[in-house]
Design a protein around this motif. Structure first.
Motif, short mmCIF file in Angstrom:
data_model
loop_
_atom_site.label_atom_id
_atom_site.label_comp_id
_atom_site.label_asym_id
_atom_site.label_seq_id
_atom_site.Cartn_x
_atom_site.Cartn_y
_atom_site.Cartn_z
N ARG A 262 0.77 -1.24 -0.03
CA ARG A 262 -0.17 -0.03 -0.18
C ARG A 262 0.84 1.19 0.13
O ARG A 262 1.90 1.28 0.44
N ALA A 263 0.39 2.29 -0.57
CA ALA A 263 0.95 3.54 -0.50
C ALA A 263 0.31 4.46 0.49
O ALA A 263 -0.81 4.37 0.62
N PHE A 264 1.13 5.11 1.49
CA PHE A 264 0.72 6.03 2.35
C PHE A 264 1.31 7.35 2.35
O PHE A 264 2.31 7.43 2.05
N ILE A 265 0.33 8.20 2.62
CA ILE A 265 0.40 9.65 2.56
C ILE A 265 -0.01 10.65 3.55
O ILE A 265 -1.01 10.18 4.05
N ALA A 266 0.68 11.61 4.05
CA ALA A 266 0.31 12.62 4.84
C ALA A 266 0.72 13.87 4.29
O ALA A 266 1.75 14.29 3.88
N VAL A 267 -0.31 14.83 4.27
CA VAL A 267 -0.26 15.96 3.72
C VAL A 267 -0.97 17.25 4.44
O VAL A 267 -1.69 17.10 5.03
N TYR A 268 -0.21 18.40 4.43
CA TYR A 268 -0.67 19.56 5.34
C TYR A 268 -1.39 20.28 4.00
O TYR A 268 -0.97 20.91 3.17
N ALA A 269 -2.43 20.79 4.29
CA ALA A 269 -3.54 21.82 3.61
C ALA A 269 -3.86 22.79 4.51
O ALA A 269 -4.64 22.51 5.39
N GLU A 270 -3.31 24.03 4.30
CA GLU A 270 -3.50 24.87 5.27
C GLU A 270 -2.85 24.58 6.62
O GLU A 270 -1.65 24.18 6.38
N ASP A 271 -3.44 24.74 7.67
CA ASP A 271 -2.83 23.99 8.78
C ASP A 271 -3.50 22.56 9.19
O ASP A 271 -3.37 22.19 10.25
N VAL A 272 -4.19 22.09 8.40
CA VAL A 272 -4.88 20.69 8.47
C VAL A 272 -3.96 19.63 7.98
O VAL A 272 -3.64 19.55 6.86
N ARG A 273 -4.02 18.53 8.94
CA ARG A 273 -3.22 17.46 8.59
C ARG A 273 -4.02 16.41 7.95
O ARG A 273 -4.92 15.95 8.82
N LEU A 274 -3.73 15.88 6.63
CA LEU A 274 -4.77 14.97 5.85
C LEU A 274 -3.87 13.65 5.68
O LEU A 274 -2.86 13.87 5.30
N ILE A 275 -4.51 12.56 5.89
CA ILE A 275 -3.86 11.51 5.51
C ILE A 275 -4.67 10.67 4.72
O ILE A 275 -5.89 10.81 4.58
N ASP A 276 -4.04 9.74 4.02
CA ASP A 276 -4.90 8.73 2.96
C ASP A 276 -3.76 7.49 2.79
O ASP A 276 -2.64 7.45 2.91
N ASN A 277 -4.54 6.71 2.19
CA ASN A 277 -3.58 5.36 1.58
C ASN A 277 -4.35 4.70 0.42
O ASN A 277 -5.45 4.82 0.25
N ILE A 278 -3.70 4.04 -0.30
CA ILE A 278 -4.12 2.98 -1.28
C ILE A 278 -3.58 1.63 -1.58
O ILE A 278 -2.27 1.54 -1.39
N ALA A 279 -4.26 0.82 -1.94
CA ALA A 279 -3.93 -0.77 -2.30
C ALA A 279 -3.17 -0.35 -3.64
O ALA A 279 -3.77 0.11 -4.43
N LEU A 280 -1.84 -1.06 -3.66
CA LEU A 280 -1.19 -0.87 -5.09
C LEU A 280 -1.18 -2.13 -5.83
O LEU A 280 -0.96 -2.02 -6.93
N ASN A 281 -1.60 -3.23 -5.20
CA ASN A 281 -1.83 -4.60 -5.78
C ASN A 281 -2.76 -5.47 -5.23
O ASN A 281 -3.24 -5.27 -4.08
#
Length: 281
Positions: A262-281
């Protein structure tokens, strides 16, 4: 719908149920959205009794400001739950009820699951999660407990928790529910401006593109590509992008055919922290 705020009242009510009744538990921190209601609806379909907990757990916040800003619209949450089913039990305790005078996390050995990604950026977070989830599982003694895959690392850690604590419960992971633009539903989304909320759709678009590239490129090249995409997007600040084994969460070094990633990601948008992920195979 029954609203309960003390351990004693909840235990007394659950003890009065028929032994044949299956109990579904949906732990939440409130500020309910469509992602939460999907969990609750599934729990209602699969169990005789459903307990939804609403508790903003202080020990899993490493940022005091984040805890202070976390929304707690209990009246609205109760209305949402009442529209799903009128026999839901809502457990909404205070911090004093859950922790007494000792607002402190238990220290767990999660076999390294808590040391990567979110654990690397949020010191002590998963000890706080484990502490409250263990307390709720022990109190409710559910047949099944439901968690969203948006917090996939948390899901794996909770499965490990039930293993090391020998808690007899089936942990069920439910698919990520997304807004129309692809942004994963989160209570934090409400803190985004309308423009940035639209811009944040870039996170999922990039994950989907990374999944396509994963078929032919190495993990390092995919991560480098993702990093460069965010460098070109001034409104979104990438905190991390990781490709890891789905079961162990160990960062991928070399691709193996029989292992799920899986790919995992964390991103700041303004001062809000957002996380997401996706199955790769």
């Amino acid at each position: 719908m029954l609203l309960i705020k003390t351990r004693k009242q909840l235990k007394e009510h659950l003890t009065s149920l028929d032994e044949k009744d299956s109990i579904g538990l949906v732990p939440t921190m409130g500020a309910l959205h469509i992602g939460h209601t999907a969990l609750v609806k599934r729990a209602v379909q699969e169990n005789s009794v459903v307990v939804v907990t609403i508790f903003v757990n202080p020990t899993q916040f490493n940022n005091p400001k984040d805890l202070e800003n976390y929304p707690q619209p209990l009246t609205t949450d109760l209305k949402i739950l009442r529209e799903i089913a009128d026999h839901i039990i809502v457990f909404a305790p205070s911090v004093e009820v859950m922790y007494a005078e000792n607002v402190k996390s238990v220290s767990y050995d999660f076999d390294g699951l808590d040391q990567v990604m979110e654990g690397a950026f949020r010191d002590g977070h998963f000890n706080g999660v484990g502490t409250i989830v263990e307390a709720l599982l022990t109190l409710v003694e559910p047949t099944r407990a439901y968690f969203g895959e948006k917090d996939f690392q948390q899901l794996q850690i909770i499965k490990k928790l039930t293993e090391i604590r020998n808690i007899p419960v089936e942990i069920i992971g439910c698919p990520i529910v997304r807004e129309a633009n692809g942004l994963a539903y989160s209570s934090r989304n409400e803190r985004l401006s309308k423009n940035i909320r639209n811009e944040a759709s870039f996170i999922y678009k990039t994950l989907k593109a990374a999944k396509q590239k994963f078929g032919t490129k190495s993990a390092i090249k995919v991560k480098d590509w993702v990093t460069k995409q965010f460098e070109q997007h001034e409104d979104l600040k990438l905190e991390y992008i990781e490709i890891a084994q789905a079961d162990t969460l160990k960062p991928m070094i070399r691709k193996h055919k029989n292992i799920k990633y899986r790919a995992f990601i964390a991103v700041y948008a303004e001062d809000v922290r957002l996380i997401d992920n996706i199955a790769l195979n």
